[in-house]
Motif scaffolding. Structure first.
Motif, PDB file in Angstrom:
ATOM      1  N   PRO A 114      65.148  29.435 -20.885  1.00 29.96           N
ATOM      2  CA  PRO A 114      66.216  28.783 -21.630  1.00 29.96           C
ATOM      3  C   PRO A 114      66.414  29.451 -22.989  1.00 29.96           C
ATOM      4  O   PRO A 114      65.466  29.901 -23.615  1.00 29.96           O
ATOM      5  CB  PRO A 114      65.732  27.357 -21.791  1.00 29.96           C
ATOM      6  CG  PRO A 114      64.252  27.387 -21.546  1.00 29.96           C
ATOM      7  CD  PRO A 114      63.984  28.586 -20.693  1.00 29.96           C
ATOM      8  N   LYS A 115      67.636  29.438 -23.452  1.00 30.39           N
ATOM      9  CA  LYS A 115      67.957  30.016 -24.756  1.00 30.39           C
ATOM     10  C   LYS A 115      67.618  29.027 -25.858  1.00 30.39           C
ATOM     11  O   LYS A 115      67.910  27.852 -25.769  1.00 30.39           O
ATOM     12  CB  LYS A 115      69.428  30.393 -24.807  1.00 30.39           C
ATOM     13  CG  LYS A 115      69.762  31.475 -23.811  1.00 30.39           C
ATOM     14  CD  LYS A 115      71.159  31.963 -24.000  1.00 30.39           C
ATOM     15  CE  LYS A 115      71.395  33.045 -22.975  1.00 30.39           C
ATOM     16  NZ  LYS A 115      72.473  33.894 -23.268  1.00 30.39           N
ATOM     17  N   GLU A 116      67.011  29.557 -26.914  1.00 29.34           N
ATOM     18  CA  GLU A 116      66.594  28.711 -28.026  1.00 29.34           C
ATOM     19  C   GLU A 116      67.482  28.855 -29.247  1.00 29.34           C
ATOM     20  O   GLU A 116      67.277  28.174 -30.244  1.00 29.34           O
ATOM     21  CB  GLU A 116      65.151  29.045 -28.416  1.00 29.34           C
ATOM     22  CG  GLU A 116      64.158  28.706 -27.326  1.00 29.34           C
ATOM     23  CD  GLU A 116      62.743  28.949 -27.792  1.00 29.34           C
ATOM     24  OE1 GLU A 116      62.483  28.909 -28.999  1.00 29.34           O
ATOM     25  OE2 GLU A 116      61.895  29.187 -26.935  1.00 29.34           O
ATOM     26  N   ILE A 170      69.327  31.120 -32.531  1.00 31.90           N
ATOM     27  CA  ILE A 170      68.846  32.108 -33.489  1.00 31.90           C
ATOM     28  C   ILE A 170      67.823  31.539 -34.474  1.00 31.90           C
ATOM     29  O   ILE A 170      67.186  32.293 -35.195  1.00 31.90           O
ATOM     30  CB  ILE A 170      70.018  32.751 -34.266  1.00 31.90           C
ATOM     31  CG1 ILE A 170      70.782  31.697 -35.068  1.00 31.90           C
ATOM     32  CG2 ILE A 170      70.926  33.522 -33.341  1.00 31.90           C
ATOM     33  CD1 ILE A 170      71.787  32.288 -36.023  1.00 31.90           C
ATOM     34  N   ALA A 171      67.655  30.238 -34.505  1.00 31.03           N
ATOM     35  CA  ALA A 171      66.690  29.622 -35.430  1.00 31.03           C
ATOM     36  C   ALA A 171      65.970  28.466 -34.740  1.00 31.03           C
ATOM     37  O   ALA A 171      66.128  27.303 -35.104  1.00 31.03           O
ATOM     38  CB  ALA A 171      67.405  29.141 -36.680  1.00 31.03           C
ATOM     39  N   PRO A 172      65.146  28.786 -33.717  1.00 29.74           N
ATOM     40  CA  PRO A 172      64.528  27.707 -32.939  1.00 29.74           C
ATOM     41  C   PRO A 172      63.576  26.813 -33.737  1.00 29.74           C
ATOM     42  O   PRO A 172      63.339  25.679 -33.347  1.00 29.74           O
ATOM     43  CB  PRO A 172      63.785  28.450 -31.826  1.00 29.74           C
ATOM     44  CG  PRO A 172      63.578  29.828 -32.353  1.00 29.74           C
ATOM     45  CD  PRO A 172      64.745  30.108 -33.257  1.00 29.74           C
ATOM     46  N   SER A 173      63.056  27.272 -34.844  1.00 27.68           N
ATOM     47  CA  SER A 173      62.134  26.444 -35.638  1.00 27.68           C
ATOM     48  C   SER A 173      62.816  25.775 -36.829  1.00 27.68           C
ATOM     49  O   SER A 173      62.159  25.146 -37.650  1.00 27.68           O
ATOM     50  CB  SER A 173      60.969  27.307 -36.144  1.00 27.68           C
ATOM     51  OG  SER A 173      60.240  27.803 -35.047  1.00 27.68           O
ATOM     52  N   ALA A 174      64.134  25.930 -36.929  1.00 27.49           N
ATOM     53  CA  ALA A 174      64.870  25.367 -38.067  1.00 27.49           C
ATOM     54  C   ALA A 174      64.829  23.843 -38.032  1.00 27.49           C
ATOM     55  O   ALA A 174      64.795  23.229 -36.973  1.00 27.49           O
ATOM     56  CB  ALA A 174      66.312  25.844 -38.056  1.00 27.49           C
ATOM     57  N   LYS A 175      64.828  23.262 -39.207  1.00 23.39           N
ATOM     58  CA  LYS A 175      64.866  21.808 -39.342  1.00 23.39           C
ATOM     59  C   LYS A 175      66.013  21.448 -40.272  1.00 23.39           C
ATOM     60  O   LYS A 175      66.338  22.191 -41.188  1.00 23.39           O
ATOM     61  CB  LYS A 175      63.548  21.297 -39.914  1.00 23.39           C
ATOM     62  CG  LYS A 175      62.391  21.535 -38.992  1.00 23.39           C
ATOM     63  CD  LYS A 175      61.116  21.004 -39.598  1.00 23.39           C
ATOM     64  CE  LYS A 175      60.006  21.179 -38.624  1.00 23.39           C
ATOM     65  NZ  LYS A 175      59.043  22.167 -38.957  1.00 23.39           N
ATOM     66  N   ILE A 176      66.598  20.284 -40.061  1.00 19.50           N
ATOM     67  CA  ILE A 176      67.687  19.807 -40.901  1.00 19.50           C
ATOM     68  C   ILE A 176      67.251  18.499 -41.549  1.00 19.50           C
ATOM     69  O   ILE A 176      66.678  17.629 -40.903  1.00 19.50           O
ATOM     70  CB  ILE A 176      68.979  19.578 -40.076  1.00 19.50           C
ATOM     71  CG1 ILE A 176      69.449  20.903 -39.486  1.00 19.50           C
ATOM     72  CG2 ILE A 176      70.067  18.976 -40.942  1.00 19.50           C
ATOM     73  CD1 ILE A 176      70.640  20.764 -38.555  1.00 19.50           C
ATOM     74  N   HIS A 177      67.527  18.370 -42.839  1.00 21.06           N
ATOM     75  CA  HIS A 177      67.193  17.167 -43.589  1.00 21.06           C
ATOM     76  C   HIS A 177      68.501  16.587 -44.146  1.00 21.06           C
ATOM     77  O   HIS A 177      69.208  17.271 -44.873  1.00 21.06           O
ATOM     78  CB  HIS A 177      66.221  17.535 -44.717  1.00 21.06           C
ATOM     79  CG  HIS A 177      65.878  16.401 -45.604  1.00 21.06           C
ATOM     80  ND1 HIS A 177      65.861  16.508 -46.970  1.00 21.06           N
ATOM     81  CD2 HIS A 177      65.552  15.122 -45.349  1.00 21.06           C
ATOM     82  CE1 HIS A 177      65.526  15.360 -47.502  1.00 21.06           C
ATOM     83  NE2 HIS A 177      65.335  14.507 -46.542  1.00 21.06           N
ATOM     84  N   PHE A 178      68.825  15.375 -43.780  1.00 23.87           N
ATOM     85  CA  PHE A 178      70.039  14.723 -44.265  1.00 23.87           C
ATOM     86  C   PHE A 178      69.689  13.693 -45.320  1.00 23.87           C
ATOM     87  O   PHE A 178      68.651  13.041 -45.251  1.00 23.87           O
ATOM     88  CB  PHE A 178      70.771  14.007 -43.114  1.00 23.87           C
ATOM     89  CG  PHE A 178      71.391  14.934 -42.140  1.00 23.87           C
ATOM     90  CD1 PHE A 178      72.648  15.469 -42.369  1.00 23.87           C
ATOM     91  CD2 PHE A 178      70.714  15.293 -40.995  1.00 23.87           C
ATOM     92  CE1 PHE A 178      73.218  16.335 -41.464  1.00 23.87           C
ATOM     93  CE2 PHE A 178      71.278  16.154 -40.081  1.00 23.87           C
ATOM     94  CZ  PHE A 178      72.536  16.680 -40.315  1.00 23.87           C
TER      95      PHE A 178
END
Length: 143
Positions: free
Chosen positions: A1-3, A5-13
Motif C-alpha cells: 500500500p502507498k503511504e 510522501i509523509a507517512p510519519s507526519a502528524k497534524i495538531h489542530f
C-alpha cells in the motif's frame, strides 16, 4: 500500500475562535497554542486569522516575533489578509500577524484560467508594504 510522501507526519489542530470572533492574543490561549505546537513536535503552524492594517510595529507583532525567536525551528505561516479591495488603494492593507517580521505571509494571485492569470494579485488579497516599509507578503500563490 502507498503511504504518501509523509507517512510519519502528524497534524495538531487548535481552535482559537469564539463564535465568529478571534480571541485576543494577549489572553492565555496564545501561549498555550504556540507553546503546545513545538512540544508536540510541530515545526510549521498555519493561521488565517488576523488584525487589520497596523499603523506601526505594535504589540501584536511583538508577541509573534518574540515567540518565534523563542522557537527558532518553528515557521508560522499566515494569510496576507482579505482587505485588498476594501479601501481606495490595495496597498498598505496587510495586517498582523502577516506583517510581523518573523511570520511568513502568503498572498493570493489569480488562478491560471481566471482573469489575468498567475501574474496578477487577486483583488481581495492584502498587500504591503508594512507600516515600517517592509515588503509583504513573502510569497504569492493561486488563491
Amino acid at each position: 500500500p502507498k503511504e504518501g510522501i509523509a507517512p510519519s507526519a502528524k497534524i495538531h489542530f487548535f481552535d482559537i475562535g469564539l463564535g465568529s470572533a478571534v480571541n485576543d492574543p494577549r489572553e492565555a490561549w496564545f501561549s498555550s497554542f504556540h507553546d503546545s505546537h513545538p512540544r508536540k513536535g510541530a515545526k510549521i503552524a498555519s493561521g488565517s486569522w488576523g488584525f487589520g492594517y497596523r499603523t506601526s510595529y505594535d504589540w501584536v507583532c511583538r508577541l509573534y516575533d518574540e515567540l518565534l525567536i523563542d522557537y527558532p525551528d518553528v515557521l508560522f505561516v499566515s494569510s496576507a489578509g482579505n482587505s485588498g479591495n476594501k479601501f481606495s488603494s490595495p496597498y498598505n492593507t496587510v495586517g498582523a500577524p502577516a506583517s510581523c517580521k518573523n511570520v511568513f505571509a502568503v498572498g493570493a494571485t489569480n488562478n491560471v484560467d481566471f482573469g489575468s492569470g498567475l501574474s496578477y494579485v487577486v483583488d481581495f488579497s492584502s498587500r504591503g508594504p508594512t507600516a515600517d516599509g517592509r515588503t509583504k507578503p513573502d510569497i504569492m500563490a493561486p488563491g
